[in-house]
Design a protein around this motif. Structure first.
Motif, mmCIF file in Angstrom:
data_model
loop_
_atom_site.group_PDB
_atom_site.id
_atom_site.type_symbol
_atom_site.label_atom_id
_atom_site.label_comp_id
_atom_site.label_asym_id
_atom_site.label_seq_id
_atom_site.Cartn_x
_atom_site.Cartn_y
_atom_site.Cartn_z
ATOM 1 N N UNK A 290 46.091 4.316 83.783
ATOM 2 C CA UNK A 290 47.520 4.546 83.515
ATOM 3 C C UNK A 290 48.466 4.773 84.278
ATOM 4 N N UNK A 291 48.127 5.633 85.538
ATOM 5 C CA UNK A 291 49.271 5.813 86.478
ATOM 6 C C UNK A 291 49.287 4.978 87.492
ATOM 7 N N UNK A 313 45.974 9.857 75.365
ATOM 8 C CA UNK A 313 46.046 10.195 76.994
ATOM 9 C C UNK A 313 47.454 9.481 77.265
ATOM 10 N N UNK A 314 47.531 8.261 76.949
ATOM 11 C CA UNK A 314 48.852 7.401 77.114
ATOM 12 C C UNK A 314 50.137 8.108 76.681
ATOM 13 N N UNK A 315 49.938 8.623 75.474
ATOM 14 C CA UNK A 315 51.129 9.220 74.673
ATOM 15 C C UNK A 315 51.521 10.481 75.517
ATOM 16 N N UNK A 322 56.147 11.381 82.830
ATOM 17 C CA UNK A 322 55.319 10.886 83.957
ATOM 18 C C UNK A 322 55.142 9.318 83.805
ATOM 19 N N UNK A 323 55.156 8.844 84.897
ATOM 20 C CA UNK A 323 54.952 7.240 85.045
ATOM 21 C C UNK A 323 53.630 7.102 84.178
ATOM 22 N N UNK A 324 53.596 5.762 83.486
ATOM 23 C CA UNK A 324 52.523 5.291 82.685
ATOM 24 C C UNK A 324 52.626 3.860 82.556
ATOM 25 N N UNK A 325 51.693 2.897 82.760
ATOM 26 C CA UNK A 325 51.790 1.540 82.671
ATOM 27 C C UNK A 325 52.308 1.099 80.987
ATOM 28 N N UNK A 326 52.909 -0.124 81.243
ATOM 29 C CA UNK A 326 53.059 -0.494 79.968
ATOM 30 C C UNK A 326 51.924 -1.842 79.425
#
Length: 339
Positions: A290-291, A313-315, A322-326
């Protein structure tokens, strides 16, 4: 080879064990027959970019001793000489851990985290001491003692590793240089007791960021690790540095900002870890993905992570700013970096 002797190990660690220490999991080729060296380089360079001072190369997965040594070599090549790389002494037997440590040291690791495998079932502290001393005598690596309920040593003493046992270890084994103090986890009695008794002799690490930053208002930590804090990107290196430099109130502002992620991590981990005394490594690998880390499925046998936990976890990263992949979750199992 390391550039210190056993008798120099504590002084060396006092100089070198600094900052926050993350974890790096193996990544594999698409058919799982080999190591994905490109992904390992990506992950180590990502840690350096985020401000981490080192990493533990996780061995508590389906990886051979020889593969682990290659992972160490790739990690050292990518990281350069000033990045701490921990050997994870969690292979099947004492003898295998010693062999793996020697190969990994030759490949570039410069320190060790001493775990205890499932095949080790002591009923006395003498047995734990003998195992600990044998590993440290044979390898010479600057080694972090790891009191943790997962080992089951509470059958010997309620603390697992009590003050008297740790005193004996420190007196007899000069290359024990730090204590990753998690007696009675979850909770702080272990870290507080180890800090009280031994902070002037060896380094004390509280690896749990939820406890470390608040404790730094009263305790003087120079490093923290090893744990999966890298899933929160650069939050932990930043907060740790702020707290260490006297800006604890600023560190606590970051602490509360990321509290949704912390809560989600605790909630998801509590569904598996307490009942098994094992970390769900797929969870940690997904969190890293995710990061921006490689991610990728682990070799069987590996735990799975249900969709509902992935969404949670993503939400939580979004809620924490914080940075999170799309990228969609189905891309996690393939990994981000081609072999």
């Amino acid at each position: 080879m390391v550039d210190y002797t056993r008798s120099e190990a504590r002084a060396w660690a006092k100089e070198k064990f600094r900052g926050t220490i993350a974890v790096t999991h193996p990544s594999y080729t698409p058919d799982f027959s080999g190591i994905n060296e490109n992904a390992i380089r990506h992950d180590v360079l990502k840690l350096k970019e985020l401000g981490f001072a080192g990493t533990l190369l996780v061995a508590e997965v389906n990886v051979t001793v020889e593969e682990y040594a290659r992972i160490a070599a790739v990690a050292r090549e990518a990281a350069g000489p000033d990045f701490g790389i921990f050997f994870h002494a969690i292979f099947n037997t004492l003898e295998e851990n010693i062999r793996a440590a020697k190969l990994a040291e030759a490949a570039g690791v410069d320190r060790a985290l001493l775990a205890y495998p499932a095949s080790f079932w002591p009923t006395s502290h003498d047995q734990v001491f003998d195992y600990t001393k044998a590993f440290c005598d044979e390898t010479g690596l600057a080694t972090m003692l790891f009191p943790l309920p997962a080992w089951g040593f509470e059958r010997i003493h309620p603390a697992g590793m009590d003050v008297a046992f740790v005193r004996r270890v420190l007196d007899a084994i000069p290359n024990i240089v730090a204590i990753k103090a998690e007696q009675a986890y979850p909770g702080i009695p272990g870290v507080m007791e180890m800090y009280h008794h031994f902070r002037d002799e060896v380094l004390i690490s509280c690896p749990i960021e939820a406890e470390t930053i608040p404790l730094m208002s009263v305790l003087d930590f120079q490093f923290s690790g090893t744990s999966n804090t890298n899933w929160m990107s650069d939050y932990y290196p930043r907060a740790f540095q702020l707290a260490q430099s006297g800006q604890w109130e600023e560190a606590m502002k970051l602490y509360w900002q990321v509290h949704p992620a912390r809560q989600a991590n605790g909630a998801v981990s509590s569904t598996s870890t307490p009942g098994t005394n094992m970390i769900n490594r797929t969870q940690w690998k997904y969190q890293e993905w995710l990061a921006g880390f490689n991610g990728g499925a682990l070799r069987a046998p590996a735990p799975k992570l249900p969709d509902r936990f992935m969404k949670q976890l993503r939400a939580s990263l979004v809620a924490s700013g914080l940075p999170v992949t799309d990228s969609p979750d189905e891309e996690f199992v393939r990994g981000r970096v081609s072999a």
